[in-house]
Design a protein around this motif. Structure first.
Motif, PDB file in Angstrom:
ATOM      1  N   VAL A  33       0.829  -1.210   0.000  1.00  0.00           N
ATOM      2  CA  VAL A  33       0.000   0.000   0.000  1.00  0.00           C
ATOM      3  C   VAL A  33       0.863   1.259   0.000  1.00  0.00           C
ATOM      4  O   VAL A  33       0.721   2.124  -0.862  1.00  0.00           O
ATOM      5  CB  VAL A  33      -0.967   0.011   1.202  1.00  0.00           C
ATOM      6  N   PHE A  34       1.750   1.391   1.000  1.00  0.00           N
ATOM      7  CA  PHE A  34       2.686   2.516   1.037  1.00  0.00           C
ATOM      8  C   PHE A  34       3.973   2.057   1.707  1.00  0.00           C
ATOM      9  O   PHE A  34       3.992   1.052   2.439  1.00  0.00           O
ATOM     10  CB  PHE A  34       2.096   3.742   1.746  1.00  0.00           C
TER      11      PHE A  34
ATOM     12  N   ALA B  92      -2.696   7.116  -5.059  1.00  0.00           N
ATOM     13  CA  ALA B  92      -1.284   7.248  -4.682  1.00  0.00           C
ATOM     14  C   ALA B  92      -1.009   6.766  -3.266  1.00  0.00           C
ATOM     15  O   ALA B  92       0.139   6.537  -2.900  1.00  0.00           O
ATOM     16  CB  ALA B  92      -0.847   8.708  -4.817  1.00  0.00           C
ATOM     17  N   GLY B  93      -2.074   6.625  -2.443  1.00  0.00           N
ATOM     18  CA  GLY B  93      -1.895   6.129  -1.084  1.00  0.00           C
ATOM     19  C   GLY B  93      -2.024   7.181  -0.003  1.00  0.00           C
ATOM     20  O   GLY B  93      -1.758   6.911   1.167  1.00  0.00           O
TER      21      GLY B  93
ATOM     22  N   VAL C 175      -2.609  18.684   8.660  1.00  0.00           N
ATOM     23  CA  VAL C 175      -2.243  17.860   7.498  1.00  0.00           C
ATOM     24  C   VAL C 175      -3.458  17.849   6.578  1.00  0.00           C
ATOM     25  O   VAL C 175      -4.546  17.435   6.986  1.00  0.00           O
ATOM     26  CB  VAL C 175      -1.877  16.418   7.901  1.00  0.00           C
ATOM     27  N   MET C 176      -3.289  18.302   5.346  1.00  0.00           N
ATOM     28  CA  MET C 176      -4.399  18.425   4.409  1.00  0.00           C
ATOM     29  C   MET C 176      -4.165  17.556   3.178  1.00  0.00           C
ATOM     30  O   MET C 176      -3.229  17.783   2.413  1.00  0.00           O
ATOM     31  CB  MET C 176      -4.575  19.885   3.980  1.00  0.00           C
ATOM     32  N   VAL C 177      -5.021  16.547   2.995  1.00  0.00           N
ATOM     33  CA  VAL C 177      -4.995  15.738   1.785  1.00  0.00           C
ATOM     34  C   VAL C 177      -5.975  16.356   0.796  1.00  0.00           C
ATOM     35  O   VAL C 177      -7.134  16.596   1.136  1.00  0.00           O
ATOM     36  CB  VAL C 177      -5.418  14.278   2.078  1.00  0.00           C
ATOM     37  N   SER C 178      -5.522  16.637  -0.411  1.00  0.00           N
ATOM     38  CA  SER C 178      -6.414  17.234  -1.398  1.00  0.00           C
ATOM     39  C   SER C 178      -6.007  16.846  -2.809  1.00  0.00           C
ATOM     40  O   SER C 178      -4.821  16.795  -3.127  1.00  0.00           O
ATOM     41  CB  SER C 178      -6.425  18.765  -1.277  1.00  0.00           C
ATOM     42  N   SER C 179      -7.033  16.566  -3.628  1.00  0.00           N
ATOM     43  CA  SER C 179      -6.798  16.269  -5.042  1.00  0.00           C
ATOM     44  C   SER C 179      -6.891  17.521  -5.896  1.00  0.00           C
ATOM     45  O   SER C 179      -6.658  17.467  -7.104  1.00  0.00           O
ATOM     46  CB  SER C 179      -7.823  15.236  -5.540  1.00  0.00           C
TER      47      SER C 179
ATOM     48  N   GLU D  47       2.390   6.187  -6.118  1.00  0.00           N
ATOM     49  CA  GLU D  47       2.445   4.732  -5.915  1.00  0.00           C
ATOM     50  C   GLU D  47       2.974   4.356  -4.535  1.00  0.00           C
ATOM     51  O   GLU D  47       3.848   3.503  -4.381  1.00  0.00           O
ATOM     52  CB  GLU D  47       3.271   4.073  -7.015  1.00  0.00           C
ATOM     53  N   GLY D  48       2.417   5.015  -3.515  1.00  0.00           N
ATOM     54  CA  GLY D  48       2.720   4.630  -2.150  1.00  0.00           C
ATOM     55  C   GLY D  48       4.002   5.187  -1.570  1.00  0.00           C
ATOM     56  O   GLY D  48       4.398   4.808  -0.455  1.00  0.00           O
ATOM     57  N   ARG D  49       4.679   6.070  -2.271  1.00  0.00           N
ATOM     58  CA  ARG D  49       5.919   6.664  -1.769  1.00  0.00           C
ATOM     59  C   ARG D  49       5.870   8.188  -1.886  1.00  0.00           C
ATOM     60  O   ARG D  49       5.212   8.730  -2.789  1.00  0.00           O
ATOM     61  CB  ARG D  49       7.134   6.149  -2.557  1.00  0.00           C
ATOM     62  N   ILE D  50       6.583   8.864  -1.002  1.00  0.00           N
ATOM     63  CA  ILE D  50       6.735  10.323  -1.124  1.00  0.00           C
ATOM     64  C   ILE D  50       7.847  10.583  -2.130  1.00  0.00           C
ATOM     65  O   ILE D  50       8.990  10.163  -1.936  1.00  0.00           O
ATOM     66  CB  ILE D  50       7.064  10.953   0.243  1.00  0.00           C
ATOM     67  N   THR D  51       7.494  11.244  -3.218  1.00  0.00           N
ATOM     68  CA  THR D  51       8.464  11.494  -4.290  1.00  0.00           C
ATOM     69  C   THR D  51       9.014  12.915  -4.284  1.00  0.00           C
ATOM     70  O   THR D  51       9.967  13.199  -4.998  1.00  0.00           O
ATOM     71  CB  THR D  51       7.814  11.217  -5.660  1.00  0.00           C
TER      72      THR D  51
END
Length: 499
Positions: free
Chosen positions: A268-269, A290-291, A449-453, A470-474
């Protein structure tokens, strides 16, 4: 050319609340017609009348110029009218294919359901939408985006002449939105009429030919989209200028409050590490899948993780325990407010106090007066529009439901506030209020912490942006470094933008 479907002077009341007052609207074959307005403007009532869920108290609905009175959504579908609602309602223990064909399954020999035909038709619909979903998988556990795609496939399977879409793109990625728009344009070329409700005005201007604005249950205007600007539409929607959609205050961050170190959940991440300081808003960006939601659910303890740790003010948090997270001062406003944030049948009052039942109780008994005062205080602070606190929270508009979820968690006095898609499916005026609230909380020392598309939201509100792929911080970008280009390159797994 005469309208395919028309509302003429339609009014509708729910007890003392006048939801619609003399609304007229016409939908023409081959046209995408936008319906916009703030939450509570009456758009959903219009959608439900067209779809046969409500009957008008006054006025009439005409189909092909003839008055009709739909007795139910099934009756509307039989007349060629299909509705895709903003909040999908599905049977979680049935398969995706069974949900799409519920009540109209294809029959084979001896009157038995022909599952092979059903699966093949669903596969064809998903191919048309560019969706990779197994028709046989249970609906339980589908993401909001996948639930929405199932509803869209269901509407397409009806081969409707009138298609009503209420916030169909709220949970979709940009790629999925473009595929949906291609399907909508193809349907119009085949002669369908589409009513498109959205708070994303860029989509409205890209897809629609005409636009109707509603405010406070009344019709305001109908114009060709080509004759309008975004500013004009916003002013008509809210009845005032929205001075700034992203009222971000500059705050000097304090000490680190939340630390996430090496968080991993197999498949998953992986190796998620970041920190958030008091007074800081950290945006978590990325494409759907993206997870991001999975990470914040693990931080809050809803989902377990296989490695890593979460610390609040330097103290390690017990894994897999939301109660431990709440006790440590973390609050989570989830992505799916209907399924995870609210108990829809309960009152506004009870929903607003669910997180504080113990402090509001005396000797194990919940005092109605204390509960009511707390609910009234927080709904007033967040400017929730409602009839009575005793009304079911499901009677509220989407934006006001979101405010009740926020009220429930803000009442706990959190040190860390996690908001997952905080403005999904709510209008521009309410978005500005939510953004102002988040900015004020950060100024008061809350770590956010704000998750937003929505990229403009991330860029407008975040002090730092963490991008996932894909489950990683890039990428980790400062406010100055974060642009639509740098975020999108990282969200698609690219190392850096082309020079």
């Amino acid at each position: 050319m005469s309208p395919l479907l028309q509302l003429r002077d339609v009014s509708k009341s729910f007890q003392a609340v006048r939801a619609l007052r003399g609304v007229s609207l016409s939908l023409h074959a081959g046209e995408v017609h936008a319906l916009v307005g703030e939450n509570g403007a009456g758009k959903s009532t219009v959608v439900r009348i067209i779809g046969g869920e409500h009957r008008p108290d006054a006025g009439e609905v005409l189909l092909d110029g003839e008055p009709v009175r739909f007795s139910s959504p099934r009756d509307a579908r039989q007349h060629g009218v299909a509705v895709i609602h903003q909040e999908p309602v599905q049977f979680p223990d049935l398969s995706v294919a069974e949900n799409i064909f519920m009540g109209r399954q294809p029959l084979g020999r001896f009157g038995r359901i022909d599952r092979a035909v059903m699966r093949a038709e669903v596969a064809r619909l998903f191919e048309r939408l560019g969706v990779r979903l197994d028709p046989d998988r249970p609906a339980r556990g589908l993401s909001i985006a996948d639930q929405q795609l199932v509803e869209i496939a269901k509407a397409l399977s009806l081969r409707a002449r009138v298609l009503v879409m209420d916030e169909p793109t709220a949970a979709l990625s940009s790629v999925e939105v473009e595929r949906l728009f291609a399907v909508v344009r193809a349907l119009c070329e085949e002669g369908a009429a589409v009513l498109f409700g959205s708070h994303r005005l860029d989509e409205v201007f890209s897809l629609c030919q005409r636009l109707t604005v509603m405010r406070d249950g009344t019709w305001v205007s109908t114009d060709p989209v080509a004759d309008l600007s975004v500013d004009q539409v916003v002013r008509r929607m809210v009845g005032r200028d929205v001075s700034t959609l992203f009222p971000k205050q500059d705050v000097e961050p304090g000490d680190v409050v939340l630390e996430v170190d090496g968080l991993t959940r197999d498949g998953v991440f992986s190796d998620i590490a970041f920190s958030v300081r008091a007074g800081e808003i950290v945006g978590l960006a990325g494409l759907v899948g993206a997870g991001r939601s999975e990470v914040v659910r693990a931080v809050f303890g809803i989902d377990r993780y296989d490695a890593g740790e979460v610390r609040v003010a330097g103290k390690r948090l017990v894994a897999g325990s939301p109660s431990a997270a709440v006790a440590a001062g973390i609050a989570l406003v989830p992505e799916d407010r209907r399924q995870q944030g609210l108990v829809m049948e309960m009152s506004i009052e009870r929903n607003a106090t669910l997180t504080r039942l113990k402090p509001l109780s005396r000797l194990g008994l919940l005092g109605g007066g204390r509960e009511r005062r707390s609910a009234r205080e927080w709904t007033k602070r967040l400017q929730v529009k409602y009839g009575r606190l005793a009304d079911a929270v499901g009677t509220l508009s989407g934006g006001n439901q979101q405010k009740v979820v926020l009220a429930k968690w803000l009442a706990t006095g959190p040190r860390v506030l996690i908001v997952d898609e905080p403005t999904r499916g709510i209008d521009i005026g309410t978005k500005a209020e939510v953004h102002r609230l988040l900015s004020r909380l950060a100024a008061d020392g809350v770590a956010v912490v704000m998750v937003s598309s929505e990229l403009p939201e991330v860029l407008g509100m975040a002090d730092r942006v963490l991008v996932m792929h894909e489950g990683r911080i890039t990428a980790e970008l400062s406010r100055d470094e974060a642009t639509e280009e740098t975020v999108m390159f990282a969200a698609t797994g690219q190392k850096e933008a082309a020079a």
